[in-house]
Design a protein around this motif. Structure first.
Motif, PDB file in Angstrom:
ATOM      1  N   PHE A   1      30.827  17.271  11.482  1.00 10.43           N
ATOM      2  CA  PHE A   1      29.855  16.290  11.944  1.00 10.43           C
ATOM      3  C   PHE A   1      30.001  16.011  13.447  1.00 10.43           C
ATOM      4  CE2 PHE A   1      29.683  15.224   7.385  1.00 10.43           C
ATOM      5  CZ  PHE A   1      28.314  15.265   7.213  1.00 10.43           C
TER       6      PHE A   1
ATOM      7  N   THR B   1      28.278  19.059  15.284  1.00  8.62           N
ATOM      8  CA  THR B   1      26.833  19.156  15.095  1.00  8.62           C
ATOM      9  C   THR B   1      26.083  18.055  15.826  1.00  8.62           C
ATOM     10  OG1 THR B   1      27.025  17.882  13.029  1.00  8.62           O
ATOM     11  CG2 THR B   1      27.002  20.297  12.855  1.00  8.62           C
TER      12      THR B   1
ATOM     13  N   LYS C   1      25.113  15.290  14.947  1.00  9.59           N
ATOM     14  CA  LYS C   1      24.089  14.627  14.135  1.00  9.59           C
ATOM     15  C   LYS C   1      24.312  13.114  14.095  1.00  9.59           C
ATOM     16  CE  LYS C   1      21.931  18.400  12.785  1.00  9.59           C
ATOM     17  NZ  LYS C   1      20.546  18.685  13.228  1.00  9.59           N
TER      18      LYS C   1
END
Length: 429
Positions: free
Chosen positions: A16, A19, A21
Protein backbone atom coordinates in the motif's frame (compact mmCIF):
# COMPACT_ATOMS: atom_id res chain seq x y z
CA UNK A 1 3.69 -18.00 13.65
CA UNK A 2 5.36 -14.74 14.66
CA UNK A 3 7.58 -14.82 11.57
CA UNK A 4 4.61 -15.35 9.26
CA UNK A 5 2.57 -12.58 10.89
CA UNK A 6 5.44 -10.07 10.81
CA UNK A 7 6.17 -10.83 7.16
CA UNK A 8 2.51 -10.57 6.09
CA UNK A 9 2.04 -7.26 7.94
CA UNK A 10 5.25 -5.85 6.48
CA UNK A 11 4.51 -6.92 2.87
CA UNK A 12 0.89 -5.75 2.96
CA UNK A 13 1.94 -2.39 4.41
CA UNK A 14 4.73 -2.10 1.85
CA UNK A 15 2.31 -2.83 -1.01
CA UNK A 16 0.00 0.00 0.00
CA UNK A 17 2.95 2.34 0.58
CA UNK A 18 4.42 1.89 -2.91
CA UNK A 19 1.06 2.03 -4.69
CA UNK A 20 0.35 5.45 -3.10
CA UNK A 21 -3.35 4.57 -2.95
CA UNK A 22 -3.59 5.62 0.70
CA UNK A 23 -1.62 8.03 2.86
CA UNK A 24 1.70 6.30 3.42
CA UNK A 25 2.15 7.63 6.96
CA UNK A 26 -1.22 6.17 8.01
CA UNK A 27 -0.39 2.82 6.39
CA UNK A 28 3.08 2.63 7.98
CA UNK A 29 1.76 3.50 11.44
CA UNK A 30 -1.19 1.10 11.05
CA UNK A 31 1.20 -1.70 10.09
CA UNK A 32 3.43 -0.86 13.04
CA UNK A 33 0.49 -0.95 15.44
CA UNK A 34 -0.61 -4.31 14.01
CA UNK A 35 2.83 -5.63 15.01
CA UNK A 36 1.91 -4.70 18.58
CA UNK A 37 -1.69 -5.99 18.41
CA UNK A 38 -0.60 -9.42 17.16
CA UNK A 39 2.15 -9.68 19.74
CA UNK A 40 5.16 -9.57 17.44
CA UNK A 41 6.77 -7.36 20.10
CA UNK A 42 5.76 -5.22 23.06
CA UNK A 43 5.01 -1.50 22.96
CA UNK A 44 7.96 -0.75 25.27
CA UNK A 45 10.28 -2.35 22.71
CA UNK A 46 8.81 -0.12 20.01
CA UNK A 47 9.45 3.09 21.92
CA UNK A 48 12.76 2.12 23.52
CA UNK A 49 14.48 0.02 20.84
CA UNK A 50 12.91 0.21 17.38
CA UNK A 51 11.82 3.83 16.81
CA UNK A 52 14.90 5.96 16.17
CA UNK A 53 14.00 9.14 18.01
CA UNK A 54 17.31 10.77 17.04
CA UNK A 55 16.31 10.66 13.37
CA UNK A 56 12.78 11.89 14.07
CA UNK A 57 14.01 14.78 16.21
CA UNK A 58 16.72 15.82 13.75
CA UNK A 59 14.18 15.90 10.92
CA UNK A 60 11.79 17.94 13.06
CA UNK A 61 14.49 20.49 13.91
CA UNK A 62 15.54 20.94 10.27
CA UNK A 63 11.91 21.39 9.22
CA UNK A 64 11.50 24.18 11.77
CA UNK A 65 14.70 25.91 10.65
CA UNK A 66 13.81 25.79 6.96
CA UNK A 67 10.16 26.72 7.52
CA UNK A 68 11.04 29.93 9.34
CA UNK A 69 13.82 30.81 6.88
CA UNK A 70 11.51 30.32 3.91
CA UNK A 71 9.05 32.86 5.35
CA UNK A 72 11.65 35.59 4.90
CA UNK A 73 11.68 35.17 1.09
CA UNK A 74 15.38 34.27 1.10
CA UNK A 75 15.17 31.32 -1.29
CA UNK A 76 13.05 33.18 -3.84
CA UNK A 77 15.48 36.10 -3.69
CA UNK A 78 18.45 33.82 -4.44
CA UNK A 79 16.70 32.09 -7.36
CA UNK A 80 15.57 35.31 -9.06
CA UNK A 81 19.03 36.82 -8.54
CA UNK A 82 20.54 33.81 -10.30
CA UNK A 83 18.11 34.21 -13.19
CA UNK A 84 19.11 37.86 -13.56
CA UNK A 85 22.76 36.90 -13.21
CA UNK A 86 22.55 34.74 -16.34
CA UNK A 87 20.43 37.44 -18.09
CA UNK A 88 17.50 35.08 -18.58
CA UNK A 89 19.42 32.73 -20.89
CA UNK A 90 17.74 29.30 -20.55
CA UNK A 91 20.73 26.93 -20.61
CA UNK A 92 22.78 28.86 -18.01
CA UNK A 93 19.56 29.29 -16.01
CA UNK A 94 18.99 25.52 -16.02
CA UNK A 95 22.56 24.94 -14.85
CA UNK A 96 22.41 27.62 -12.15
CA UNK A 97 19.00 26.59 -10.75
CA UNK A 98 20.01 22.92 -10.69
CA UNK A 99 23.32 23.81 -9.00
CA UNK A 100 21.45 25.83 -6.37
CA UNK A 101 19.08 22.88 -5.84
CA UNK A 102 21.93 20.39 -5.50
CA UNK A 103 23.84 22.59 -3.05
CA UNK A 104 20.73 23.36 -1.01
CA UNK A 105 19.73 19.70 -0.99
CA UNK A 106 23.09 18.81 0.54
CA UNK A 107 22.88 21.30 3.42
CA UNK A 108 19.11 21.55 4.01
CA UNK A 109 17.54 18.42 2.48
CA UNK A 110 16.23 17.54 -0.94
CA UNK A 111 12.51 17.46 -0.08
CA UNK A 112 12.68 20.97 1.36
CA UNK A 113 14.60 22.30 -1.63
CA UNK A 114 12.15 21.07 -4.25
CA UNK A 115 9.26 22.54 -2.26
CA UNK A 116 11.05 25.90 -2.31
CA UNK A 117 12.43 25.84 -5.87
CA UNK A 118 9.55 24.40 -7.92
CA UNK A 119 7.17 27.37 -7.47
CA UNK A 120 10.00 29.64 -8.59
CA UNK A 121 10.51 27.44 -11.65
CA UNK A 122 6.87 27.94 -12.61
CA UNK A 123 7.25 31.70 -12.30
CA UNK A 124 10.49 31.88 -14.30
CA UNK A 125 9.35 29.53 -17.08
CA UNK A 126 6.07 31.48 -17.45
CA UNK A 127 7.94 34.78 -17.78
CA UNK A 128 10.38 33.30 -20.30
CA UNK A 129 7.68 31.25 -22.12
CA UNK A 130 9.69 28.06 -21.63
CA UNK A 131 8.42 24.49 -21.08
CA UNK A 132 8.52 23.73 -17.36
CA UNK A 133 9.03 19.95 -17.63
CA UNK A 134 12.76 20.02 -18.57
CA UNK A 135 13.40 22.25 -15.55
CA UNK A 136 11.26 20.11 -13.24
CA UNK A 137 12.91 16.83 -14.21
CA UNK A 138 16.38 18.39 -13.97
CA UNK A 139 15.53 19.78 -10.52
CA UNK A 140 14.49 16.32 -9.32
CA UNK A 141 17.76 14.79 -10.57
CA UNK A 142 19.80 17.59 -8.98
CA UNK A 143 18.01 17.31 -5.63
CA UNK A 144 18.58 13.56 -5.33
CA UNK A 145 22.21 13.79 -6.44
CA UNK A 146 22.99 16.77 -4.19
CA UNK A 147 21.22 15.19 -1.22
CA UNK A 148 23.56 12.21 -1.51
CA UNK A 149 26.57 14.30 -0.47
CA UNK A 150 25.81 14.86 3.23
CA UNK A 151 24.32 13.22 6.29
CA UNK A 152 21.24 15.48 6.32
CA UNK A 153 20.72 15.84 2.56
CA UNK A 154 18.59 12.76 1.90
CA UNK A 155 16.54 10.70 4.39
CA UNK A 156 18.47 7.45 3.66
CA UNK A 157 21.74 9.16 4.67
CA UNK A 158 20.13 10.57 7.78
CA UNK A 159 18.98 7.07 8.74
CA UNK A 160 22.44 5.61 8.15
CA UNK A 161 24.13 8.40 10.09
CA UNK A 162 21.86 7.91 13.10
CA UNK A 163 22.26 4.11 13.02
CA UNK A 164 26.08 4.23 12.83
CA UNK A 165 27.18 6.53 15.64
CA UNK A 166 30.82 6.95 14.53
CA UNK A 167 29.88 8.34 11.11
CA UNK A 168 29.86 12.14 11.35
CA UNK A 169 28.56 14.90 9.09
CA UNK A 170 32.13 15.41 7.87
CA UNK A 171 32.55 11.69 7.12
CA UNK A 172 29.63 11.79 4.69
CA UNK A 173 30.94 15.01 3.15
CA UNK A 174 34.48 13.62 2.81
CA UNK A 175 33.54 10.21 1.42
CA UNK A 176 30.54 11.04 -0.76
CA UNK A 177 30.93 14.62 -2.03
CA UNK A 178 33.76 13.86 -4.54
CA UNK A 179 31.75 11.28 -6.45
CA UNK A 180 28.55 13.35 -6.11
CA UNK A 181 30.23 16.38 -7.73
CA UNK A 182 31.44 14.22 -10.62
CA UNK A 183 28.05 12.58 -11.12
CA UNK A 184 26.29 15.95 -10.97
CA UNK A 185 28.59 17.42 -13.63
CA UNK A 186 28.11 14.46 -15.98
CA UNK A 187 24.33 14.36 -15.51
CA UNK A 188 23.79 18.10 -15.98
CA UNK A 189 25.92 18.03 -19.12
CA UNK A 190 23.78 15.21 -20.48
CA UNK A 191 20.52 16.97 -19.61
CA UNK A 192 21.67 20.20 -21.24
CA UNK A 193 22.36 18.28 -24.46
CA UNK A 194 18.99 16.51 -24.20
CA UNK A 195 16.90 19.63 -23.61
CA UNK A 196 18.91 22.18 -25.60
CA UNK A 197 16.49 22.39 -28.53
CA UNK A 198 13.49 22.97 -26.22
CA UNK A 199 15.10 25.83 -24.32
CA UNK A 200 14.92 28.86 -26.60
CA UNK A 201 13.94 32.34 -25.35
CA UNK A 202 13.25 35.57 -27.21
CA UNK A 203 15.06 38.78 -26.28
CA UNK A 204 11.76 40.36 -25.26
CA UNK A 205 11.12 37.62 -22.71
CA UNK A 206 14.68 37.86 -21.41
CA UNK A 207 14.05 41.55 -20.78
CA UNK A 208 11.15 40.67 -18.46
CA UNK A 209 13.52 38.81 -16.15
CA UNK A 210 16.03 41.66 -16.19
CA UNK A 211 13.27 44.05 -15.14
CA UNK A 212 12.45 42.13 -11.95
CA UNK A 213 13.90 43.44 -8.70
CA UNK A 214 14.90 40.41 -6.55
CA UNK A 215 14.61 42.46 -3.35
CA UNK A 216 10.83 42.58 -3.81
CA UNK A 217 10.79 38.90 -2.80
CA UNK A 218 12.25 39.71 0.62
CA UNK A 219 9.22 39.71 2.92
CA UNK A 220 10.93 40.56 6.21
CA UNK A 221 14.53 41.81 6.39
CA UNK A 222 14.80 41.33 10.15
CA UNK A 223 13.56 37.76 9.85
CA UNK A 224 15.95 37.20 6.95
CA UNK A 225 19.01 38.20 8.97
CA UNK A 226 17.99 36.17 12.01
CA UNK A 227 17.01 33.00 10.13
CA UNK A 228 19.97 32.90 7.74
CA UNK A 229 22.38 33.57 10.64
CA UNK A 230 20.99 30.72 12.77
CA UNK A 231 20.82 28.37 9.78
CA UNK A 232 24.46 29.14 8.96
CA UNK A 233 25.53 28.60 12.58
CA UNK A 234 23.66 25.29 12.72
CA UNK A 235 25.34 24.07 9.54
CA UNK A 236 28.70 25.16 10.96
CA UNK A 237 27.86 23.17 14.08
CA UNK A 238 27.37 20.06 11.95
CA UNK A 239 30.80 20.59 10.37
CA UNK A 240 32.67 21.05 13.67
CA UNK A 241 30.66 18.38 15.51
CA UNK A 242 33.58 15.90 15.69
CA UNK A 243 35.58 18.51 17.63
CA UNK A 244 32.89 19.78 20.00
CA UNK A 245 31.49 16.28 20.70
CA UNK A 246 27.84 17.35 20.70
CA UNK A 247 25.23 15.13 19.04
CA UNK A 248 23.94 16.30 15.63
CA UNK A 249 20.40 16.09 16.97
CA UNK A 250 21.28 18.39 19.85
CA UNK A 251 22.91 20.91 17.50
CA UNK A 252 19.87 20.94 15.24
CA UNK A 253 17.44 21.30 18.15
CA UNK A 254 19.44 24.17 19.66
CA UNK A 255 19.34 25.92 16.29
CA UNK A 256 15.61 25.37 15.82
CA UNK A 257 14.66 26.46 19.33
CA UNK A 258 17.00 29.47 19.23
CA UNK A 259 15.46 30.61 15.95
CA UNK A 260 11.96 30.19 17.37
CA UNK A 261 12.90 32.23 20.44
CA UNK A 262 14.45 35.15 18.55
CA UNK A 263 11.74 35.31 15.85
CA UNK A 264 8.64 35.10 18.03
CA UNK A 265 7.81 38.71 17.18
CA UNK A 266 7.97 38.11 13.42
CA UNK A 267 6.43 34.62 13.39
CA UNK A 268 3.32 33.02 14.82
CA UNK A 269 4.68 29.84 16.39
CA UNK A 270 1.40 28.06 15.71
CA UNK A 271 1.98 28.67 11.99
CA UNK A 272 5.51 27.26 12.25
CA UNK A 273 4.20 24.06 13.83
CA UNK A 274 1.47 23.80 11.19
CA UNK A 275 4.09 24.02 8.43
CA UNK A 276 6.01 20.99 9.70
CA UNK A 277 5.75 17.92 7.46
CA UNK A 278 4.04 15.74 10.06
CA UNK A 279 3.21 13.13 7.42
CA UNK A 280 6.92 12.52 6.85
CA UNK A 281 7.67 12.25 10.57
CA UNK A 282 4.85 9.78 11.25
CA UNK A 283 5.84 7.80 8.16
CA UNK A 284 9.29 7.34 9.68
CA UNK A 285 7.82 6.30 13.03
CA UNK A 286 5.60 3.66 11.41
CA UNK A 287 8.46 2.48 9.23
CA UNK A 288 10.76 1.95 12.20
CA UNK A 289 8.02 -0.10 13.86
CA UNK A 290 7.52 -2.24 10.75
CA UNK A 291 11.21 -2.98 10.34
CA UNK A 292 11.44 -3.58 14.10
CA UNK A 293 8.97 -6.42 13.67
CA UNK A 294 11.17 -8.08 11.04
CA UNK A 295 14.19 -7.67 13.28
CA UNK A 296 12.34 -9.05 16.32
CA UNK A 297 11.39 -12.35 14.62
CA UNK A 298 14.84 -12.90 13.05
CA UNK A 299 14.08 -12.15 9.39
CA UNK A 300 16.77 -9.45 9.22
CA UNK A 301 19.29 -11.93 10.58
CA UNK A 302 18.38 -14.48 7.90
CA UNK A 303 18.73 -11.90 5.11
CA UNK A 304 22.21 -11.02 6.38
CA UNK A 305 23.17 -14.71 6.46
CA UNK A 306 21.93 -15.17 2.88
CA UNK A 307 23.98 -12.25 1.54
CA UNK A 308 27.09 -13.44 3.39
CA UNK A 309 26.55 -16.97 2.05
CA UNK A 310 26.16 -15.68 -1.52
CA UNK A 311 29.21 -13.39 -1.38
CA UNK A 312 31.24 -15.74 0.86
CA UNK A 313 32.12 -12.73 3.02
CA UNK A 314 33.98 -11.04 0.14
CA UNK A 315 33.85 -7.28 0.86
CA UNK A 316 34.13 -5.98 -2.74
CA UNK A 317 31.44 -8.36 -3.98
CA UNK A 318 29.16 -7.51 -1.05
CA UNK A 319 29.63 -3.74 -1.55
CA UNK A 320 28.85 -3.86 -5.28
CA UNK A 321 25.79 -6.06 -4.72
CA UNK A 322 24.53 -3.55 -2.15
CA UNK A 323 25.23 -0.62 -4.51
CA UNK A 324 23.45 -2.06 -7.54
CA UNK A 325 20.80 -3.95 -5.57
CA UNK A 326 19.81 -0.95 -3.48
CA UNK A 327 20.00 1.29 -6.54
CA UNK A 328 17.70 -0.83 -8.69
CA UNK A 329 15.19 -1.50 -5.91
CA UNK A 330 15.18 2.15 -4.80
CA UNK A 331 14.28 3.11 -8.34
CA UNK A 332 11.05 1.18 -8.27
CA UNK A 333 10.06 1.49 -4.61
CA UNK A 334 10.52 4.39 -2.20
CA UNK A 335 14.14 4.32 -0.96
CA UNK A 336 13.22 5.10 2.67
CA UNK A 337 11.59 1.76 3.57
CA UNK A 338 14.31 -0.11 1.68
CA UNK A 339 17.12 1.58 3.62
CA UNK A 340 15.25 1.08 6.90
CA UNK A 341 15.25 -2.65 6.16
CA UNK A 342 18.89 -2.77 4.97
CA UNK A 343 20.53 -0.95 7.90
CA UNK A 344 20.04 -3.79 10.41
CA UNK A 345 21.12 -6.27 7.70
CA UNK A 346 24.49 -4.55 7.28
CA UNK A 347 24.92 -4.19 11.05
CA UNK A 348 24.33 -7.93 11.31
CA UNK A 349 27.35 -8.57 9.04
CA UNK A 350 29.63 -7.91 12.02
CA UNK A 351 28.22 -11.02 13.68
CA UNK A 352 29.59 -13.04 10.78
CA UNK A 353 33.15 -11.71 10.88
CA UNK A 354 32.95 -8.75 8.46
CA UNK A 355 34.50 -5.91 10.47
CA UNK A 356 35.17 -3.21 7.87
CA UNK A 357 31.63 -2.02 7.14
CA UNK A 358 32.33 1.54 5.97
CA UNK A 359 32.48 0.71 2.22
CA UNK A 360 29.10 -0.99 2.63
CA UNK A 361 27.56 2.15 4.15
CA UNK A 362 28.83 4.30 1.29
CA UNK A 363 27.55 1.71 -1.21
CA UNK A 364 24.11 1.73 0.43
CA UNK A 365 23.99 5.54 0.54
CA UNK A 366 25.00 5.91 -3.11
CA UNK A 367 22.68 3.17 -4.34
CA UNK A 368 19.61 4.26 -2.38
CA UNK A 369 19.93 8.01 -2.97
CA UNK A 370 20.97 7.88 -6.64
CA UNK A 371 18.56 5.04 -7.45
CA UNK A 372 15.73 7.37 -6.51
CA UNK A 373 16.28 9.16 -9.82
CA UNK A 374 15.25 6.13 -11.91
CA UNK A 375 11.46 6.47 -11.69
CA UNK A 376 8.83 8.97 -10.62
CA UNK A 377 8.14 6.98 -7.42
CA UNK A 378 11.78 6.32 -6.52
CA UNK A 379 12.15 9.11 -3.96
CA UNK A 380 9.95 11.41 -1.93
CA UNK A 381 11.10 14.51 -3.81
CA UNK A 382 10.10 12.93 -7.15
CA UNK A 383 6.54 12.32 -5.96
CA UNK A 384 6.28 15.84 -4.54
CA UNK A 385 7.45 17.51 -7.78
CA UNK A 386 5.14 15.34 -9.89
CA UNK A 387 2.19 16.35 -7.73
CA UNK A 388 3.09 20.05 -7.90
CA UNK A 389 3.46 19.77 -11.69
CA UNK A 390 -0.05 18.35 -12.05
CA UNK A 391 -1.55 21.13 -9.92
CA UNK A 392 0.27 23.76 -12.00
CA UNK A 393 -0.88 22.09 -15.26
CA UNK A 394 2.66 21.13 -16.31
CA UNK A 395 2.36 17.33 -15.87
CA UNK A 396 4.85 14.72 -16.93
CA UNK A 397 4.10 11.01 -17.16
CA UNK A 398 5.76 8.03 -15.49
CA UNK A 399 7.32 7.03 -18.83
CA UNK A 400 8.46 10.54 -19.71
CA UNK A 401 10.33 10.62 -16.42
CA UNK A 402 11.62 7.05 -16.83
CA UNK A 403 13.20 7.81 -20.23
CA UNK A 404 15.40 10.40 -18.52
CA UNK A 405 15.69 9.05 -15.00
CA UNK A 406 16.71 5.45 -15.75
CA UNK A 407 19.75 6.39 -17.92
CA UNK A 408 20.73 8.99 -15.28
CA UNK A 409 20.56 6.34 -12.55
CA UNK A 410 22.58 3.78 -14.55
CA UNK A 411 25.30 6.31 -15.37
CA UNK A 412 25.39 7.27 -11.68
CA UNK A 413 25.80 3.61 -10.64
CA UNK A 414 28.64 3.08 -13.13
CA UNK A 415 30.53 6.14 -11.86
CA UNK A 416 29.86 5.05 -8.24
CA UNK A 417 31.15 1.54 -8.99
CA UNK A 418 34.43 2.91 -10.33
CA UNK A 419 34.69 5.27 -7.36
CA UNK A 420 34.02 2.58 -4.73
CA UNK A 421 36.42 0.17 -6.39
CA UNK A 422 39.33 2.61 -6.75
CA UNK A 423 38.96 4.30 -3.36
CA UNK A 424 37.90 1.45 -1.07
CA UNK A 425 37.74 -2.00 -2.66
CA UNK A 426 40.80 -2.51 -4.88
CA UNK A 427 42.99 -3.30 -1.85
CA UNK A 428 40.73 -6.27 -1.01
CA UNK A 429 40.80 -7.81 -4.52
Amino acid sequence: MGVTLALIIFLCSYFFIITEKLNRAVIACFGGVLMLVFGVYEINDAFLHHIDWHTITLLLAMMILVSITSQSGFFEYVAVSLAKGVRGRPIPLLVMISSLTAFGSAFLNNVTMVLLIVPIIFTLTTLLKLPAVPFLITIVMASNIGGTATLIGDPPNLMIGQAVSHLTFNDFLFHLSPVVILIFAVVILGLVVLYKKQLVVSKEDQAKILAIDPTTYIKDKKLLVKSVSVLTLTTLGFVIQPFIHVELTSIAMVGALLLMLITHEEQEMEEVFRSIEWVTLFFFIGLFMLVGGLKEVGIIDEIAKSIIYFTEGDLPKTALIILWGSGILSGFVDNIPFVAAMIPVILEFQEFGMNNLEPLWWALALGACLGGNATIIGATSNVIVAGMAIKAKHPFSYWEFLKVGLPVAIVSFIISTVYLYTRYLSQFM
